[in-house]
Design a protein around this motif. Structure first.
Motif, PDB file in Angstrom:
ATOM      1  N   ILE A  34       0.854  -1.184   0.000  1.00  0.00           N
ATOM      2  CA  ILE A  34       0.000   0.000   0.000  1.00  0.00           C
ATOM      3  C   ILE A  34       0.890   1.233   0.000  1.00  0.00           C
ATOM      4  O   ILE A  34       1.676   1.437   0.922  1.00  0.00           O
ATOM      5  CB  ILE A  34      -0.942   0.018   1.213  1.00  0.00           C
ATOM      6  CG1 ILE A  34      -1.839  -1.220   1.216  1.00  0.00           C
ATOM      7  CG2 ILE A  34      -1.790   1.283   1.219  1.00  0.00           C
ATOM      8  CD1 ILE A  34      -2.752  -1.325   2.405  1.00  0.00           C
ATOM      9  N   LEU A  35       0.783   2.048  -1.017  1.00  0.00           N
ATOM     10  CA  LEU A  35       1.623   3.224  -1.167  1.00  0.00           C
ATOM     11  C   LEU A  35       0.763   4.462  -1.349  1.00  0.00           C
ATOM     12  O   LEU A  35      -0.234   4.437  -2.061  1.00  0.00           O
ATOM     13  CB  LEU A  35       2.554   3.073  -2.379  1.00  0.00           C
ATOM     14  CG  LEU A  35       3.533   1.896  -2.351  1.00  0.00           C
ATOM     15  CD1 LEU A  35       4.321   1.856  -3.643  1.00  0.00           C
ATOM     16  CD2 LEU A  35       4.476   2.016  -1.165  1.00  0.00           C
ATOM     17  N   PRO A  36       1.125   5.571  -0.701  1.00  0.00           N
ATOM     18  CA  PRO A  36       0.381   6.805  -0.912  1.00  0.00           C
ATOM     19  C   PRO A  36       0.606   7.345  -2.317  1.00  0.00           C
ATOM     20  O   PRO A  36       1.681   7.152  -2.904  1.00  0.00           O
ATOM     21  CB  PRO A  36       0.958   7.755   0.150  1.00  0.00           C
ATOM     22  CG  PRO A  36       2.335   7.232   0.404  1.00  0.00           C
ATOM     23  CD  PRO A  36       2.249   5.748   0.234  1.00  0.00           C
ATOM     24  N   VAL A  37      -0.398   8.021  -2.837  1.00  0.00           N
ATOM     25  CA  VAL A  37      -0.304   8.551  -4.192  1.00  0.00           C
ATOM     26  C   VAL A  37       0.434   9.888  -4.174  1.00  0.00           C
ATOM     27  O   VAL A  37       0.104  10.778  -3.389  1.00  0.00           O
ATOM     28  CB  VAL A  37      -1.705   8.740  -4.808  1.00  0.00           C
ATOM     29  CG1 VAL A  37      -1.600   9.412  -6.174  1.00  0.00           C
ATOM     30  CG2 VAL A  37      -2.411   7.402  -4.920  1.00  0.00           C
ATOM     31  N   LYS A  38       1.411  10.002  -5.004  1.00  0.00           N
ATOM     32  CA  LYS A  38       2.029  11.296  -5.275  1.00  0.00           C
ATOM     33  C   LYS A  38       1.411  11.804  -6.570  1.00  0.00           C
ATOM     34  O   LYS A  38       1.748  11.338  -7.656  1.00  0.00           O
ATOM     35  CB  LYS A  38       3.546  11.154  -5.393  1.00  0.00           C
ATOM     36  CG  LYS A  38       4.235  10.792  -4.094  1.00  0.00           C
ATOM     37  CD  LYS A  38       5.750  10.777  -4.248  1.00  0.00           C
ATOM     38  CE  LYS A  38       6.432  10.472  -2.926  1.00  0.00           C
ATOM     39  NZ  LYS A  38       7.916  10.450  -3.053  1.00  0.00           N
ATOM     40  N   HIS A  39       0.466  12.716  -6.423  1.00  0.00           N
ATOM     41  CA  HIS A  39      -0.328  13.128  -7.576  1.00  0.00           C
ATOM     42  C   HIS A  39       0.553  13.772  -8.639  1.00  0.00           C
ATOM     43  O   HIS A  39       1.325  14.696  -8.351  1.00  0.00           O
ATOM     44  CB  HIS A  39      -1.431  14.076  -7.146  1.00  0.00           C
ATOM     45  CG  HIS A  39      -2.441  13.427  -6.249  1.00  0.00           C
ATOM     46  ND1 HIS A  39      -3.411  12.577  -6.725  1.00  0.00           N
ATOM     47  CD2 HIS A  39      -2.611  13.480  -4.908  1.00  0.00           C
ATOM     48  CE1 HIS A  39      -4.147  12.144  -5.717  1.00  0.00           C
ATOM     49  NE2 HIS A  39      -3.691  12.672  -4.600  1.00  0.00           N
ATOM     50  N   PRO A  40       0.456  13.295  -9.871  1.00  0.00           N
ATOM     51  CA  PRO A  40       1.314  13.823 -10.942  1.00  0.00           C
ATOM     52  C   PRO A  40       0.883  15.225 -11.368  1.00  0.00           C
ATOM     53  O   PRO A  40      -0.252  15.643 -11.160  1.00  0.00           O
ATOM     54  CB  PRO A  40       1.102  12.820 -12.073  1.00  0.00           C
ATOM     55  CG  PRO A  40      -0.271  12.273 -11.839  1.00  0.00           C
ATOM     56  CD  PRO A  40      -0.442  12.231 -10.348  1.00  0.00           C
ATOM     57  N   SER A  41       1.814  15.915 -11.970  1.00  0.00           N
ATOM     58  CA  SER A  41       1.525  17.251 -12.495  1.00  0.00           C
ATOM     59  C   SER A  41       0.689  17.129 -13.761  1.00  0.00           C
ATOM     60  O   SER A  41       0.902  16.223 -14.576  1.00  0.00           O
ATOM     61  CB  SER A  41       2.827  17.988 -12.809  1.00  0.00           C
ATOM     62  OG  SER A  41       3.621  18.115 -11.645  1.00  0.00           O
ATOM     63  N   PRO A  42      -0.266  18.034 -13.954  1.00  0.00           N
ATOM     64  CA  PRO A  42      -1.093  17.963 -15.163  1.00  0.00           C
ATOM     65  C   PRO A  42      -0.324  18.380 -16.406  1.00  0.00           C
ATOM     66  O   PRO A  42       0.541  19.251 -16.363  1.00  0.00           O
ATOM     67  CB  PRO A  42      -2.234  18.937 -14.855  1.00  0.00           C
ATOM     68  CG  PRO A  42      -1.645  19.905 -13.881  1.00  0.00           C
ATOM     69  CD  PRO A  42      -0.671  19.126 -13.054  1.00  0.00           C
ATOM     70  N   ILE A  43      -0.634  17.740 -17.507  1.00  0.00           N
ATOM     71  CA  ILE A  43      -0.092  18.115 -18.809  1.00  0.00           C
ATOM     72  C   ILE A  43      -1.259  18.673 -19.621  1.00  0.00           C
ATOM     73  O   ILE A  43      -2.127  17.909 -20.057  1.00  0.00           O
ATOM     74  CB  ILE A  43       0.547  16.913 -19.518  1.00  0.00           C
ATOM     75  CG1 ILE A  43       1.651  16.303 -18.642  1.00  0.00           C
ATOM     76  CG2 ILE A  43       1.096  17.318 -20.881  1.00  0.00           C
ATOM     77  CD1 ILE A  43       2.192  14.992 -19.182  1.00  0.00           C
ATOM     78  N   PRO A  44      -1.348  19.986 -19.786  1.00  0.00           N
ATOM     79  CA  PRO A  44      -2.516  20.578 -20.474  1.00  0.00           C
ATOM     80  C   PRO A  44      -2.673  20.050 -21.895  1.00  0.00           C
ATOM     81  O   PRO A  44      -1.695  19.873 -22.626  1.00  0.00           O
ATOM     82  CB  PRO A  44      -2.200  22.074 -20.463  1.00  0.00           C
ATOM     83  CG  PRO A  44      -1.199  22.261 -19.377  1.00  0.00           C
ATOM     84  CD  PRO A  44      -0.381  21.003 -19.354  1.00  0.00           C
ATOM     85  N   VAL A  45      -3.921  19.785 -22.256  1.00  0.00           N
ATOM     86  CA  VAL A  45      -4.259  19.351 -23.609  1.00  0.00           C
ATOM     87  C   VAL A  45      -5.364  20.262 -24.128  1.00  0.00           C
ATOM     88  O   VAL A  45      -6.455  20.317 -23.553  1.00  0.00           O
ATOM     89  CB  VAL A  45      -4.732  17.885 -23.639  1.00  0.00           C
ATOM     90  CG1 VAL A  45      -5.170  17.506 -25.058  1.00  0.00           C
ATOM     91  CG2 VAL A  45      -3.640  16.953 -23.146  1.00  0.00           C
ATOM     92  N   ASN A  46      -5.086  20.999 -25.168  1.00  0.00           N
ATOM     93  CA  ASN A  46      -6.094  21.860 -25.799  1.00  0.00           C
ATOM     94  C   ASN A  46      -6.784  21.048 -26.878  1.00  0.00           C
ATOM     95  O   ASN A  46      -6.332  20.990 -28.026  1.00  0.00           O
ATOM     96  CB  ASN A  46      -5.438  23.115 -26.382  1.00  0.00           C
ATOM     97  CG  ASN A  46      -6.460  24.103 -26.901  1.00  0.00           C
ATOM     98  OD1 ASN A  46      -7.672  23.841 -26.904  1.00  0.00           O
ATOM     99  ND2 ASN A  46      -5.992  25.260 -27.355  1.00  0.00           N
ATOM    100  N   GLU A  47      -7.881  20.402 -26.486  1.00  0.00           N
ATOM    101  CA  GLU A  47      -8.543  19.489 -27.409  1.00  0.00           C
ATOM    102  C   GLU A  47      -9.065  20.215 -28.643  1.00  0.00           C
ATOM    103  O   GLU A  47      -9.094  19.662 -29.741  1.00  0.00           O
ATOM    104  CB  GLU A  47      -9.683  18.759 -26.682  1.00  0.00           C
ATOM    105  CG  GLU A  47     -10.238  17.590 -27.462  1.00  0.00           C
ATOM    106  CD  GLU A  47     -11.182  16.730 -26.645  1.00  0.00           C
ATOM    107  OE1 GLU A  47     -12.333  16.556 -27.069  1.00  0.00           O
ATOM    108  OE2 GLU A  47     -10.746  16.235 -25.582  1.00  0.00           O
ATOM    109  N   ALA A  48      -9.476  21.484 -28.459  1.00  0.00           N
ATOM    110  CA  ALA A  48      -9.997  22.248 -29.598  1.00  0.00           C
ATOM    111  C   ALA A  48      -8.929  22.489 -30.648  1.00  0.00           C
ATOM    112  O   ALA A  48      -9.226  22.647 -31.843  1.00  0.00           O
ATOM    113  CB  ALA A  48     -10.567  23.574 -29.108  1.00  0.00           C
TER     114      ALA A  48
END
Length: 635
Positions: free
Chosen positions: A102-116
């Motif tokens: 059981i390991l705590p989550v180190k939340h990753p940094s977001p990578i922005p995606v401009n879908e439009a």
């Protein structure tokens, strides 16, 4: 003989009343038996009453004895000797990686995606060609009589047998490589294998369907249960088969299907069946025709590994070398490593309850929320391994099947890893499925099936990184971190991923820890065996012993009361109250029944209660009150 005859031939009146006497004797005997049974019954009833009385519990009110003030000494009050008080700068503790699942989550940094801004490829326009369509023919074959095998009890590998059970050839399966799992409307589970056809499991029996019973191939790569209750079986080399309960209907390249190597099956919101192939893109089945989509129509790759229809009726298509393509009915857009995807190989797709799309790749998992990509790998608590399957359970937890590291459950805060050492029978998990009862089924690449239906016991031992298997005290500090006190191994801080060892080498007064508390100021106190107590403020250890005013160097228990005083229960030194400046001692001289105090607590009325060796006592800040005992009383 003559004498006897003479005796019997005496006067005819001598025994003239014999029948009456005989009758009276019989009556007396009968009454005697009745009286005997009556007496025996009374005796049994009396014994029962005595037995019941012996087990009757009666609460007897006892008036607590108050030790008179004139018969005890006043508590000893000593000011802390700051001259001898040892204050030691804490050195850096040793960091021990835990061998824990059981390991705590180190939340990753977001990578922005401009879908439009992503390139949209409209099917049939500009450089894209119109998809080819073929009328469906199909071949209908009656189902033969399948083999039925009684399922044996699943084998268990976990310490808790209610956690995991395994099903393989020994339990009745035809093959141990299980590629796909589905559940029909009746609750039956269907297992597709690479070599043993499909197997239906009703909870008691395995029913096998192979080429002998009419299945088009024994290598089944995917299973789908459609909205009409039909089962679809994708195969490796023989196209797809639809099973309606009586007949198999085959669809192959001869019937208009672009490829016989089917890798994925999916039904969209409109009831269309989507089929993924190893080399000919995807095919949509609309009841009477096939429509094929390839790179020519805008797909990122023709090598298809997974298909998923989301809640907005978009169809997501995972490929072997082109990332993932999203199809909205008219156009394709692609998410690849160029847009921030972890890897171009997408073998699994699912949607969580928040509408996020999860993608299983060769190097871990990616989450897409419509605006950004988040990549989960070894740096975030996940594993850097291929993800072969993704499933969202009824709790909203996300399960990942991996090739080499078993299965992983993600609850938003922690990753819980299940491998061969923690119950799963094989570390390569090809598929994960949750049945209607909430059981989790895992198909493996050689170990058959694992069924998970319980809760997990997590064991922390020396194997997982503890300094000792003997733990005398456990607390959670104000930051939610766990601390463990050991007899000889010092104290350990556990953040969910690593153990941090605090011992004499970094400033602790003794490696033998009896007790730990966390006070209102955030300080940690460690009660030791032979060196008093150590207070740790995050930077410094301040050690208190008999030299500084403690009544004993053996601190068995500790408590902070509502007023902020620290109480120490000791061996052979009674109890000591510390108010920040003074130590105040309470021993047998002050009315305590024993100088060895094993535990301390404060009740809801702010009375302090402690448990010496011989009897428990209560202090109302001024006087000692022996507490009443509950007694067993015979009536």
């Amino acid at each position: 003989m003559l004498k006897a005859d003479h005796h019997l031939s005496r006067s005819p009146h001598a025994y003239s009343n014999f029948p009456i006497v005989q009758k009276n004797i019989k009556n007396l005997t009968l009454w005697g038996i009745v009286v005997l049974f009556w007496m025996l019954g009374c005796t049994i009833q009396d014994d029962d009453q005595k037995a019941n009385a012996a087990h009757t519990i009666t609460w007897v009110k006892a008036n607590p004895y108050v030790v008179p003030g004139d018969s005890v000494s006043s508590p000893v009050k000593r000011k802390v000797n700051s001259a001898t008080n040892a204050v030691i700068k804490a050195r850096v503790p040793q960091v021990i990686p835990s061998n824990l699942n059981i390991l705590p989550v180190k939340h990753p940094s977001p990578i922005p995606v401009n879908e439009a801004a992503l390139t949209k490829i409209q099917v049939g326009k500009n450089a894209s060609t119109k998809p080819s369509s073929f009328l469906v023919k199909g071949q209908r074959v009656p189902v033969g009589i399948p083999e039925i095998v009684l399922a044996k009890i699943g084998a268990g590998k976990d310490q808790n047998p209610y956690n995991f059970s395994a099903f393989g050839k020994l339990q009745g399966l035809k093959h141990n490589v299980i590629r796909c799992i589905a559940q029909d409307a009746k609750g039956n589970l269907w297992f597709g294998s690479l070599g043993g056809g499909v197997c239906r499991y009703d909870g008691k029996y395995f029913t096998h369907y192979t080429e002998k019973e009419g299945l088009n191939s024994n290598s089944v790569t995917c299973i789908l249960v459609d909205k009409q209750g039909n089962l679809w079986f994708g195969t490796d080399g023989a196209g797809v088969a639809k099973y309606d309960g009586k007949y198999f209907t085959y669809f192959t390249a001869e019937d208009g299907l672009p490829s016989n190597n089917i890798t994925a099956l999916c039904e969209d919101q409109k009831g269309n069946i989507w089929l993924g192939s190893i080399d000919q893109g995807v095919t949509r089945f609309q009841g009477n025709k096939f429509t094929n989509y390839t790179k020519k129509q805008g797909l990122s790759s023709d090598r298809i590994l997974s298909i998923f229809a989301d809640s907005k009726n978009n169809v997501w298509i995972g490929t072997d070398d082109g990332g993932v393509s999203k199809f909205d009915g008219t156009s394709f857009i692609h998410l690849t490593p160029k847009e921030g995807l972890m890897h171009s190989d997408v073998a699994a797709i699912s949607e969580d309850k928040a509408g996020n799309i999860w993608l299983g790749t060769e190097l871990g998992a990616s989450r897409y929320d419509g605006k950004s990509l988040y990549n989960y790998s070894d740096k975030t608590g996940f594993n850097r391994v291929p993800v072969s399957s993704i499933m969202v359970d009824h709790h909203g937890d996300i399960w990942f099947g991996t090739l080499g590291k078993g299965a992983t459950k993600y609850d938003g805060q922690t990753f819980n890893h299940f491998a061969e050492g923690s119950g799963i029978n094989y570390s390569a998990v090809l598929c994960i499925f949750e049945d209607k009862a909430g059981n989790i089924w895992l198909g493996t690449d050689g170990g058959g099936i694992s069924k998970y239906s319980g809760n997990i016991f997590t064991h922390l031992t020396e194997k997982e990184g503890l300094s000792s298997n003997e733990v005398f005290s456990t607390i959670e500090d104000n930051q939610g971190t766990l601390w463990f006190g050991t007899p000889g191994g010092g104290a350990l801080k556990f953040d969910g991923r690593h153990f941090y060892l605090y011992n004499e080498a970094i400033g602790l007064s003794n490696n033998f820890i009896y007790s730990i508390i966390n006070d209102q100021q955030g300080n940690l106190w460690f009660g030791t065996n032979g060196s008093g107590t150590s207070r740790y403020d995050g930077q410094y250890f301040t050690n208190f012993s008999q030299k500084e005013g403690l009544s004993s160097n053996h601190v068995l228990c500790m408590l902070e009361d509502k007023r902020g005083n620290i109480w120490f229960g000791t061996r052979e030194g009674g109890t000591t109250k510390y108010d920040g400046q003074y130590f105040t001692h309470f021993t047998e001289k002050e009315g305590l029944s024993s100088n060895t105090v094993l535990s301390l607590l404060q009740d809801t009325r702010k009375h302090l209660v402690w448990y010496p060796r011989r009897r428990r006592f209560q202090i109302r800040w001024q006087k000692f009150h022996p507490l009443p005992r509950r007694k067993w009383v015979k009536q």
